[in-house]
Write a protein that holds these residues in place. Structure first.
Motif, PDB file in Angstrom:
ATOM      1  N   MET A   1       0.868  -1.169   0.000  1.00 10.90           N
ATOM      2  CA  MET A   1       0.000   0.000   0.000  1.00 10.90           C
ATOM      3  C   MET A   1       0.907   1.220   0.000  1.00 10.90           C
ATOM      4  SD  MET A   1      -1.328  -0.442   3.943  1.00 10.90           S
ATOM      5  CE  MET A   1      -1.705  -2.175   3.833  1.00 10.90           C
ATOM      6  N   MET A   2       0.335   2.332  -0.439  1.00  4.66           N
ATOM      7  CA  MET A   2       1.087   3.575  -0.396  1.00  4.66           C
ATOM      8  C   MET A   2       0.847   4.195   0.976  1.00  4.66           C
ATOM      9  SD  MET A   2       2.356   3.477  -3.385  1.00  4.66           S
ATOM     10  CE  MET A   2       3.034   5.063  -3.869  1.00  4.66           C
ATOM     11  N   ILE A   3       1.924   4.489   1.671  1.00 14.70           N
ATOM     12  CA  ILE A   3       1.814   5.112   2.983  1.00 14.70           C
ATOM     13  C   ILE A   3       2.474   6.484   2.865  1.00 14.70           C
ATOM     14  CG2 ILE A   3       2.460   4.902   5.437  1.00 14.70           C
ATOM     15  CD1 ILE A   3       2.506   1.799   4.898  1.00 14.70           C
ATOM     16  N   ASN A   4       1.680   7.500   3.001  1.00 15.61           N
ATOM     17  CA  ASN A   4       2.150   8.867   2.749  1.00 15.61           C
ATOM     18  C   ASN A   4       2.850   8.970   1.392  1.00 15.61           C
ATOM     19  OD1 ASN A   4       1.063   9.875   5.098  1.00 15.61           O
ATOM     20  ND2 ASN A   4       2.938   9.547   6.284  1.00 15.61           N
ATOM     21  N   GLY A   5       2.238   8.348   0.398  1.00 16.04           N
ATOM     22  CA  GLY A   5       2.738   8.467  -0.964  1.00 16.04           C
ATOM     23  C   GLY A   5       3.927   7.592  -1.303  1.00 16.04           C
ATOM     24  N   VAL A   6       4.386   6.782  -0.340  1.00 18.65           N
ATOM     25  CA  VAL A   6       5.558   5.937  -0.582  1.00 18.65           C
ATOM     26  C   VAL A   6       5.134   4.467  -0.488  1.00 18.65           C
ATOM     27  CG1 VAL A   6       7.891   5.355   0.178  1.00 18.65           C
ATOM     28  CG2 VAL A   6       7.033   7.697   0.461  1.00 18.65           C
ATOM     29  N   ALA A   7       5.526   3.677  -1.489  1.00 21.88           N
ATOM     30  CA  ALA A   7       5.181   2.259  -1.471  1.00 21.88           C
ATOM     31  C   ALA A   7       5.815   1.596  -0.253  1.00 21.88           C
ATOM     32  CB  ALA A   7       5.666   1.588  -2.751  1.00 21.88           C
ATOM     33  N   HIS A   8       5.032   0.914   0.546  1.00 23.69           N
ATOM     34  CA  HIS A   8       5.452   0.231   1.784  1.00 23.69           C
ATOM     35  C   HIS A   8       5.900   1.196   2.890  1.00 23.69           C
ATOM     36  CE1 HIS A   8       5.092  -3.755   0.070  1.00 23.69           C
ATOM     37  NE2 HIS A   8       6.015  -3.538  -0.842  1.00 23.69           N
ATOM     38  N   GLY A   9       5.747   2.489   2.673  1.00 19.44           N
ATOM     39  CA  GLY A   9       6.012   3.409   3.776  1.00 19.44           C
ATOM     40  C   GLY A   9       7.431   3.936   3.828  1.00 19.44           C
ATOM     41  N   PRO A  10       7.739   4.670   4.907  1.00 14.31           N
ATOM     42  CA  PRO A  10       8.948   5.494   4.948  1.00 14.31           C
ATOM     43  C   PRO A  10      10.263   4.736   5.087  1.00 14.31           C
ATOM     44  CG  PRO A  10       7.789   5.613   7.047  1.00 14.31           C
ATOM     45  CD  PRO A  10       6.902   4.862   6.100  1.00 14.31           C
ATOM     46  N   GLU A  11      10.268   3.523   5.610  1.00 13.54           N
ATOM     47  CA  GLU A  11      11.548   2.842   5.823  1.00 13.54           C
ATOM     48  C   GLU A  11      11.966   2.117   4.555  1.00 13.54           C
ATOM     49  OE1 GLU A  11      13.212   2.873   8.833  1.00 13.54           O
ATOM     50  OE2 GLU A  11      11.658   4.172   9.697  1.00 13.54           O
ATOM     51  N   ARG A  12      13.261   2.074   4.305  1.00 11.68           N
ATOM     52  CA  ARG A  12      13.749   1.372   3.117  1.00 11.68           C
ATOM     53  C   ARG A  12      13.862  -0.127   3.379  1.00 11.68           C
ATOM     54  NH1 ARG A  12      18.451   2.724  -0.248  1.00 11.68           N
ATOM     55  NH2 ARG A  12      17.166   1.441  -1.592  1.00 11.68           N
ATOM     56  N   LEU A  13      13.807  -0.894   2.295  1.00 12.00           N
ATOM     57  CA  LEU A  13      14.100  -2.328   2.316  1.00 12.00           C
ATOM     58  C   LEU A  13      13.171  -3.164   3.191  1.00 12.00           C
ATOM     59  CD1 LEU A  13      18.016  -2.153   2.366  1.00 12.00           C
ATOM     60  CD2 LEU A  13      16.529  -2.679   0.411  1.00 12.00           C
ATOM     61  N   ILE A  14      11.948  -2.710   3.386  1.00 10.70           N
ATOM     62  CA  ILE A  14      10.975  -3.547   4.089  1.00 10.70           C
ATOM     63  C   ILE A  14       9.611  -3.419   3.412  1.00 10.70           C
ATOM     64  CG2 ILE A  14      12.035  -3.588   6.380  1.00 10.70           C
ATOM     65  CD1 ILE A  14      10.132  -1.359   7.192  1.00 10.70           C
ATOM     66  N   THR A  15       8.749  -4.375   3.741  1.00 11.29           N
ATOM     67  CA  THR A  15       7.372  -4.317   3.253  1.00 11.29           C
ATOM     68  C   THR A  15       6.499  -3.642   4.314  1.00 11.29           C
ATOM     69  OG1 THR A  15       6.998  -6.466   4.232  1.00 11.29           O
ATOM     70  CG2 THR A  15       7.584  -6.437   1.901  1.00 11.29           C
ATOM     71  N   ALA A  16       5.257  -3.324   3.934  1.00 11.10           N
ATOM     72  CA  ALA A  16       4.360  -2.635   4.869  1.00 11.10           C
ATOM     73  C   ALA A  16       4.185  -3.438   6.164  1.00 11.10           C
ATOM     74  CB  ALA A  16       3.007  -2.393   4.212  1.00 11.10           C
ATOM     75  N   CYS A  17       4.174  -4.772   6.059  1.00 12.60           N
ATOM     76  CA  CYS A  17       3.951  -5.581   7.269  1.00 12.60           C
ATOM     77  C   CYS A  17       5.149  -5.538   8.210  1.00 12.60           C
ATOM     78  CB  CYS A  17       3.600  -7.016   6.914  1.00 12.60           C
ATOM     79  SG  CYS A  17       4.933  -7.942   6.129  1.00 12.60           S
TER      80      CYS A  17
END
Lengths: 253, 637
Positions: free
Chosen positions: A68-84
């Motif tokens: 999902m896009m979290i604040n416009g970023v795929a998987h959210g703000p942290e790099r190298l991880i998925t949303a879960c």
């Protein structure tokens, strides 16, 4: 912490969809992002409302379901991880969070944050395999494979098919996804026989699905939870070019 | 219920070869006249569907996921065993067979296990040919590592993502058959019943998870590769979608359910961090190769790990089991961790874990070598806990992870319902009372690639060819029953969420049918479960409708089945009045604190027959004979 969520709600593929706003209260640092959504959903359910539909399964970053896009970023703000794998310690009290589905022509929205990614399966069907019948294999150690090649193949094979690359790309291109599979198999001796046919088949299916082309933004690599490199796209392009030329002028003997 | 394992009458080391010759064949031109349904497209189901497609059968494959690549097999981390003996350390098919029977604490069927060990060789060959990028040495040959319960290095691995790479191999083979037109793939389609006609499985009922359409699909045989039921405990390492529905529905239609109380609690999971949590995360057992497990000697010691000197640490597995040390089988490692936490030696903010420490490995091998082996696992751990395992030891605790029990099958992997087969974790066949690490991938692929594609022909060649359509009364009845159940769920309109019931069921099972079980506790659970089920059907709240994508409804159906299934789990644990492997009855303990088997009375598989919801099920036995691996007390000292 307490948060304000703006979540994309869409009843079905033909519905227009819109953002709705929810409060997420008493969220702890050690919760995962999806634990937080579960909590919001429990609350919505108790109020007799339909919970937010989102895909998830393994919750350890390997099945590729969540996205999902979290604040416009795929998987959210942290790099190298998925949303879960995203945890709430990445946010702070009072934050507003915008949550949307991955958007692309080839990923139609089915409901809320759930999109149809079967276009990826069809790209694989167009050649993303080695044609070997069960039971016809030689001994596994018969062909040594240099560790460097095996490692490169693995790096490409780490793709989880989540679609973040597509969602991040301004052209909604799936070149990174396609290139990762082409590269994985092209680094291995077993993959050579079908190498160019594979690249041509997969690239042409990629286009037929309505994914855009690559214009070297590199946003896919940034968004990829497995850190798959855009270098593989160059490799894909080379194989596609070679395959096309071979077709045009005939394979040299 | 007749239990004939149909073990071929040949010497064990020639049995599978001779059986393959004895089996009837369907000639190539006729194969395309047979339809086979495969439910579940993980390692077992995906491999089976692909291979049967290659052979020429018309395969209809079903998964509730959006793609076969999402199956929970993908999350297996550590590796896959094979008796290749590439390390020259004395491994053999016979040793893998022996280790697996012994590791299963003598509650598995020797004939099946031997075949599994034999086929392990072909699996690695097959996977490499498909392009699975296993770890390699600098010389280009395949690398191995060792795993719990074994003293040889026979585990093949692809960093910490072995399940992913093997599943993608099967997925690619499957998609190749989809392209070839031999496999029709049905995604987002959940099986909710089996259709039995004249005593034979002839189809399934599914719900299309997008449109809500409930319909029948017919075939000449049905194969279930639908995984295990660890999620009965609510909190487990299984993916959120894993459920018992397919196998439970088959059980209700007459398939015997074997050893449901054999549930494995994996020793190396990240301890729970709060009540809100919906799932636990596994850390691969391969970490036990180089990590050392310890707790502070002093109960209630709250000092940071680094502040506790070696002399005040209890490396309890190394102390209790000097020859296997940190690599004792899973059941033993889990039970000992529970003892440590229960006696006040637990570590971490909730005092609910033990340390898994890499300090010595980093000193011995260097940080780079440790990162090469476990880098992605360390990263995963850090993302979840916020702690860096290169600096502070990991905290681990056991969690439900795998279920050895499953549908009873004969040597050909057929259940007690003719034409209904079960493969992979969905069946009970190979792991006895405890599965050894790196054996699940092996079993799923052996069943899927190499066994079912052949044994199904043996069934089909003999089965009467009947034309049964979706308008057959049995199919129509099954569709109506599924529709009714769904409407009942939606009509309750109570005030409690599905998850709250699932959580409550999980707590009952964890407390009474978890790592330590007693007669009194199990009787209590057998009282509480039907009460909870009754409340579920009065108070559950399922929002939305049946005609759309409705994840609450999907969950409600699965939890309703867990609420029925949980009872037979407890019946099984209660009536197996012994300890064996992962089934630990507190009443039956050796002087050294190990599980005490009772071979005189319990050297059998317990197979349950369904008699109605809330009715006491009937227990049948399949006696087990140990001709090759002599019955003995397991010792890992």
């Amino acid at each position: 912490m307490n948060l304000t969520l703006h979540v994309w709600r869409q009843a079905g593929p033909d519905d227009a969809g819109a953002f709705e706003t929810y409060r997420a209260e008493d969220i702890s640092d050690s919760m995962s992002f999806l634990d937080m959504l579960d909590l919001v959903n429990e609350d919505l359910t108790r109020k007799g409302k339909e919970p937010i539909a989102f895909e998830h399964d393994c919750r350890e970053g390997i099945c590729g379901s969540c996205g999902m896009m979290i604040n416009g970023v795929a998987h959210g703000p942290e790099r190298l991880i998925t949303a879960c794998q995203l945890h709430m310690r990445s946010f702070k009290d009072g934050d507003e969070i915008w949550i949307e589905p991955f958007r692309a022509t080839a990923f139609p929205v089915m409901r809320d944050l759930v999109v149809d990614r079967n276009s990826f399966d069809r790209v694989i069907q167009a050649g993303g395999y080695i044609s070997v019948r069960t039971g016809s294999a030689q001994d596994a150690n018969a062909t040594p494979i240099p560790k460097r090649d095996a490692d490169r193949a693995f790096d490409a094979a780490a793709c989880i098919g989540c679609g973040a690359c597509v969602a991040a790309c301004p052209n909604a291109s799936a070149m990174l996804f396609t290139a990762a599979k082409v590269a994985h198999l092209s680094y291995l001796p077993q993959g050579q026989a079908e190498r160019l046919e594979r690249a041509l088949g997969m690239a042409s299916q990629h286009d037929a699905e309505g994914f855009g082309n690559c214009t070297n933004h590199g946003a896919c690599q940034e968004a990829c939870p497995k850190g798959i490199s855009v270098d593989y796209i160059a490799r894909l392009n080379r194989d596609v070019l070679k395959g096309t030329l071979n077709k045009a002028v005939g394979t040299p003997d | 219920m007749e239990l004939n394992a149909r073990i071929p009458d040949h010497p064990i080391d020639r049995m599978w070869e001779r059986h393959r010759f004895d089996m009837k064949l369907v000639n190539p031109a006729n194969k395309r006249r047979y339809q086979v349904i495969v439910v579940g497209t993980g390692l077992a189901g995906g491999a089976a569907a692909a291979t049967m497609g290659e052979l020429g059968y018309q395969v209809k494959a079903f998964t509730f996921h959006d793609s076969p690549r999402r199956a929970h097999s993908i999350a297996a981390q550590g590796g896959i065993n094979a008796a290749k003996n590439y390390q020259g350390d004395g491994d053999s098919v016979y040793r893998l067979f022996y280790d697996t029977v012994k590791g299963g604490d003598f509650r598995s069927r020797e004939a099946n296990v031997y075949r599994l060990a034999e086929l392990s060789l072909n699996i690695i060959d097959q996977a490499v040919a498909q392009g699975v990028p296993f770890a390699r040495e600098y010389g280009g040959l395949l690398a191995n590592r060792s795993f719990g319960g074994a003293q040889v290095s026979r585990t093949f691995y692809a960093r910490g993502q072995t399940g992913q790479q093997l599943l993608l191999g099967a997925y690619q083979a499957l998609e190749r058959q989809v392209q070839a037109g031999t496999v029709q793939m049905n995604v987002r389609s959940e099986m909710l019943d089996v259709i039995v006609v004249d005593g034979r499985a002839r189809g399934i009922v599914t719900r299309d998870l997008v449109t809500g359409r409930i319909e029948a699909h017919m075939a000449d045989a049905v194969v279930l590769g639908t995984g295990g039921y660890s999620n009965a405990f609510f909190l487990s390492t299984n993916a959120m979608g894993c459920n018992v529905t397919a196998t439970w529905r088959a059980h209700r239609r007459g398939a015997g359910f074997a050893n449901p109380c054999f549930t494995q609690i994996h020793p190396t999971c990240i301890p729970q961090s709060g009540e809100y949590q919906g799932k636990l995360t596994l850390m691969s057992e391969s970490l036990r190769n180089d990590g050392r497990i310890w707790v502070p000697k002093e109960p209630g010691d709250t000092r940071a790990a680094a502040a506790i000197p070696d002399s005040e640490r209890d490396y309890y597995l190394e102390r209790l089991y000097p020859s296997f040390g940190n690599l004792t089988p899973r059941d033993i490692a889990s039970r000992r961790a529970k003892e440590m936490v229960d006696s006040g030696h637990g570590v971490g903010p909730m005092r609910n874990g033990v340390y898994l420490d890499f300090r010595d490995a980093i000193q011995r091998l260097g940080k780079a070598a440790v990162a090469e082996r476990y880098g992605n696992l360390f990263q995963m751990y850090e993302k979840i806990t916020g702690e860096d395992p290169y600096d502070v030891p990991m905290r681990i605790y056991p969690a439900p992870h795998y279920t050895m029990g499953g549908l009873w099958v004969d040597y050909d992997l057929m259940t007690t319902v003719p034409g209904l087969f079960a493969i992979g974790e969905a069946n009970f066949s190979d792991h006895g009372a405890n599965r050894l690490g790196a054996s699940a991938l092996m079993q799923g692929l052996a069943d899927g690639y190499f066994i079912i594609p052949l044994t199904i022909g043996n069934y089909l060649a003999d089965a009467p060819k009947m034309d049964v359509g979706v308008d057959h009364p049995a199919a129509r009845d099954a569709v109506r029953e599924v529709t009714d159940t769904q409407e009942r769920l939606l009509a309750v309109k109570g005030n409690r969420t599905v998850d709250s019931f699932h959580q409550e069921l999980g707590r009952i099972l964890w407390d009474h049918c978890g790592m330590a079980r007693t007669e009194a506790g199990l009787r209590e659970a057998l009282q509480k479960i039907p009460e909870l089920r009754e409340r579920f059907w009065k108070e559950v709240l399922v929002p939305g409708s049946g005609a759309t994508l409705n994840q609450s409804l999907e969950k409600a159906g699965r939890v309703a089945d867990f609420l029925e299934f949980a009872e037979v789990m407890c019946w099984d644990a209660l009536t197996r009045d012994e300890s064996c492997g992962a089934h630990y009855r507190v009443e039956h303990t050796t002087e050294e604190g190990e599980a005490k088997r009772d071979d005189e009375n319990f050297a059998h598989g317990a197979v349950w027959e369904f008699k109605g919801v809330g009715e006491e099920p009937v227990r049948h036995r399949e006696p087990l004979h140990f001709e090759h691996v002599p019955l003995s007390q397991r010792s890992y000292k």
